[in-house]
Write a protein that holds these residues in place. Structure first.
Motif, PDB file in Angstrom:
ATOM      1  N   ALA A   1      24.750   7.393  -6.140  1.00 18.90           N
ATOM      2  CA  ALA A   1      23.802   8.385  -6.669  1.00 18.90           C
ATOM      3  C   ALA A   1      22.996   7.789  -7.824  1.00 18.90           C
ATOM      4  N   VAL A   2      23.656   7.009  -8.679  1.00 24.91           N
ATOM      5  CA  VAL A   2      22.956   6.367  -9.799  1.00 24.91           C
ATOM      6  C   VAL A   2      22.024   5.280  -9.266  1.00 24.91           C
ATOM      7  N   ALA A   3      22.492   4.523  -8.281  1.00 30.30           N
ATOM      8  CA  ALA A   3      21.664   3.466  -7.697  1.00 30.30           C
ATOM      9  C   ALA A   3      20.382   4.044  -7.114  1.00 30.30           C
ATOM     10  N   LYS A   4      20.469   5.189  -6.456  1.00 29.71           N
ATOM     11  CA  LYS A   4      19.279   5.821  -5.889  1.00 29.71           C
ATOM     12  C   LYS A   4      18.300   6.212  -6.991  1.00 29.71           C
ATOM     13  N   LYS A   5      18.813   6.735  -8.099  1.00 32.02           N
ATOM     14  CA  LYS A   5      17.948   7.100  -9.225  1.00 32.02           C
ATOM     15  C   LYS A   5      17.279   5.864  -9.827  1.00 32.02           C
ATOM     16  N   VAL A   6      18.012   4.765  -9.918  1.00 35.04           N
ATOM     17  CA  VAL A   6      17.450   3.530 -10.461  1.00 35.04           C
ATOM     18  C   VAL A   6      16.347   3.006  -9.540  1.00 35.04           C
TER      19      VAL A   6
ATOM     20  N   HIS B   1      10.527   2.189  -8.308  1.00 39.52           N
ATOM     21  CA  HIS B   1       9.350   2.464  -7.475  1.00 39.52           C
ATOM     22  C   HIS B   1       8.241   3.127  -8.296  1.00 39.52           C
ATOM     23  N   ARG B   2       8.614   3.988  -9.223  1.00 40.65           N
ATOM     24  CA  ARG B   2       7.619   4.707 -10.030  1.00 40.65           C
ATOM     25  C   ARG B   2       7.014   3.837 -11.130  1.00 40.65           C
ATOM     26  N   HIS B   3       7.779   2.908 -11.699  1.00 37.04           N
ATOM     27  CA  HIS B   3       7.344   2.208 -12.902  1.00 37.04           C
ATOM     28  C   HIS B   3       7.000   0.731 -12.725  1.00 37.04           C
ATOM     29  N   CYS B   4       7.155   0.186 -11.532  1.00 39.74           N
ATOM     30  CA  CYS B   4       6.852  -1.232 -11.323  1.00 39.74           C
ATOM     31  C   CYS B   4       5.618  -1.394 -10.443  1.00 39.74           C
ATOM     32  N   PRO B   5       4.668  -2.208 -10.882  1.00 41.63           N
ATOM     33  CA  PRO B   5       3.529  -2.493 -10.013  1.00 41.63           C
ATOM     34  C   PRO B   5       3.973  -3.387  -8.850  1.00 41.63           C
ATOM     35  N   LEU B   6       3.158  -3.459  -7.812  1.00 40.25           N
ATOM     36  CA  LEU B   6       3.500  -4.274  -6.645  1.00 40.25           C
ATOM     37  C   LEU B   6       3.690  -5.751  -7.022  1.00 40.25           C
ATOM     38  N   GLU B   7       3.026  -6.197  -8.086  1.00 42.91           N
ATOM     39  CA  GLU B   7       3.164  -7.586  -8.522  1.00 42.91           C
ATOM     40  C   GLU B   7       4.583  -7.905  -8.992  1.00 42.91           C
TER      41      GLU B   7
ATOM     42  N   ASP C   1       8.649 -10.480 -11.483  1.00 43.65           N
ATOM     43  CA  ASP C   1       8.273 -10.226 -12.873  1.00 43.65           C
ATOM     44  C   ASP C   1       8.331  -8.726 -13.118  1.00 43.65           C
ATOM     45  N   LEU C   2       9.029  -8.308 -14.143  1.00 45.49           N
ATOM     46  CA  LEU C   2       9.131  -6.890 -14.471  1.00 45.49           C
ATOM     47  C   LEU C   2       8.381  -6.594 -15.765  1.00 45.49           C
ATOM     48  N   PRO C   3       7.810  -5.386 -15.860  1.00 49.44           N
ATOM     49  CA  PRO C   3       7.249  -4.979 -17.150  1.00 49.44           C
ATOM     50  C   PRO C   3       8.377  -4.965 -18.197  1.00 49.44           C
ATOM     51  N   PRO C   4       8.087  -5.355 -19.440  1.00 46.84           N
ATOM     52  CA  PRO C   4       9.137  -5.433 -20.473  1.00 46.84           C
ATOM     53  C   PRO C   4       9.937  -4.136 -20.650  1.00 46.84           C
ATOM     54  N   ALA C   5       9.287  -2.980 -20.593  1.00 47.54           N
ATOM     55  CA  ALA C   5      10.004  -1.714 -20.767  1.00 47.54           C
ATOM     56  C   ALA C   5      10.998  -1.480 -19.631  1.00 47.54           C
ATOM     57  N   VAL C   6      10.615  -1.831 -18.404  1.00 48.81           N
ATOM     58  CA  VAL C   6      11.498  -1.655 -17.240  1.00 48.81           C
ATOM     59  C   VAL C   6      12.666  -2.629 -17.348  1.00 48.81           C
ATOM     60  N   ARG C   7      12.375  -3.862 -17.724  1.00 48.93           N
ATOM     61  CA  ARG C   7      13.442  -4.861 -17.848  1.00 48.93           C
ATOM     62  C   ARG C   7      14.466  -4.441 -18.902  1.00 48.93           C
ATOM     63  N   GLY C   8      14.004  -3.908 -20.022  1.00 46.12           N
ATOM     64  CA  GLY C   8      14.913  -3.427 -21.056  1.00 46.12           C
ATOM     65  C   GLY C   8      15.774  -2.282 -20.569  1.00 46.12           C
ATOM     66  N   ARG C   9      15.184  -1.370 -19.805  1.00 48.61           N
ATOM     67  CA  ARG C   9      15.921  -0.229 -19.258  1.00 48.61           C
ATOM     68  C   ARG C   9      16.962  -0.696 -18.241  1.00 48.61           C
ATOM     69  N   MET C  10      16.612  -1.699 -17.437  1.00 52.81           N
ATOM     70  CA  MET C  10      17.548  -2.220 -16.432  1.00 52.81           C
ATOM     71  C   MET C  10      18.791  -2.825 -17.098  1.00 52.81           C
ATOM     72  N   LYS C  11      18.611  -3.400 -18.280  1.00 49.99           N
ATOM     73  CA  LYS C  11      19.746  -4.017 -18.972  1.00 49.99           C
ATOM     74  C   LYS C  11      20.774  -2.987 -19.435  1.00 49.99           C
ATOM     75  N   LEU C  12      20.412  -1.713 -19.433  1.00 54.80           N
ATOM     76  CA  LEU C  12      21.380  -0.666 -19.774  1.00 54.80           C
ATOM     77  C   LEU C  12      22.443  -0.514 -18.698  1.00 54.80           C
ATOM     78  N   TRP C  13      22.047  -0.685 -17.428  1.00 58.48           N
ATOM     79  CA  TRP C  13      22.948  -0.419 -16.300  1.00 58.48           C
ATOM     80  C   TRP C  13      23.418  -1.671 -15.587  1.00 58.48           C
ATOM     81  N   PHE C  14      22.694  -2.768 -15.748  1.00 58.96           N
ATOM     82  CA  PHE C  14      22.942  -3.960 -14.952  1.00 58.96           C
ATOM     83  C   PHE C  14      23.224  -5.165 -15.832  1.00 58.96           C
TER      84      PHE C  14
END
Length: 88
Positions: A33-38, A43-49, A5-18
């Motif tokens: 290099a882009v994959a490492k940034k993603v 890691h910074r924006h997703c809770p462990l859940e 389960d992803l937070p909605p903001a993270v999921r929306g951002r992921m749809k830009l690249w994936f």
């Protein structure tokens, strides 16, 4: 990348690249290099859940690496140097 389960903001951002073929399953061929940034962003924006399982291309054999963050609901095992996902 596969997530429980992803937070909605993270999921929306992921749809830009994936491409998201199924909910919370993301596929892309971005440069390393882009994959490492993603991955750093995740890691910074997703809770462990969120339960992230990240598959990454590497230059060494077997050509990929799998890492998990939080409870992924899937188990990893290693057989003869190969990381494998155990499905129930």
């Amino acid at each position: 990348m596969i997530a429980n389960d992803l937070p909605p903001a993270v999921r929306g951002r992921m749809k830009l690249w994936f491409i998201e073929p199924r909910p919370n399953v993301f596929i892309s061929g971005v440069k390393d290099a882009v994959a490492k940034k993603v991955v750093d962003y995740l890691h910074r924006h997703c809770p462990l859940e969120s339960g992230l399982m990240i598959f990454r291309r590497i230059p060494e054999t077997p050509g990929y690496e799998i890492c998990g963050v939080g409870d992924t609901k899937r188990n990893l095992t290693e057989i003869s140097g190969l990381q494998l996902v155990i499905e129930k």
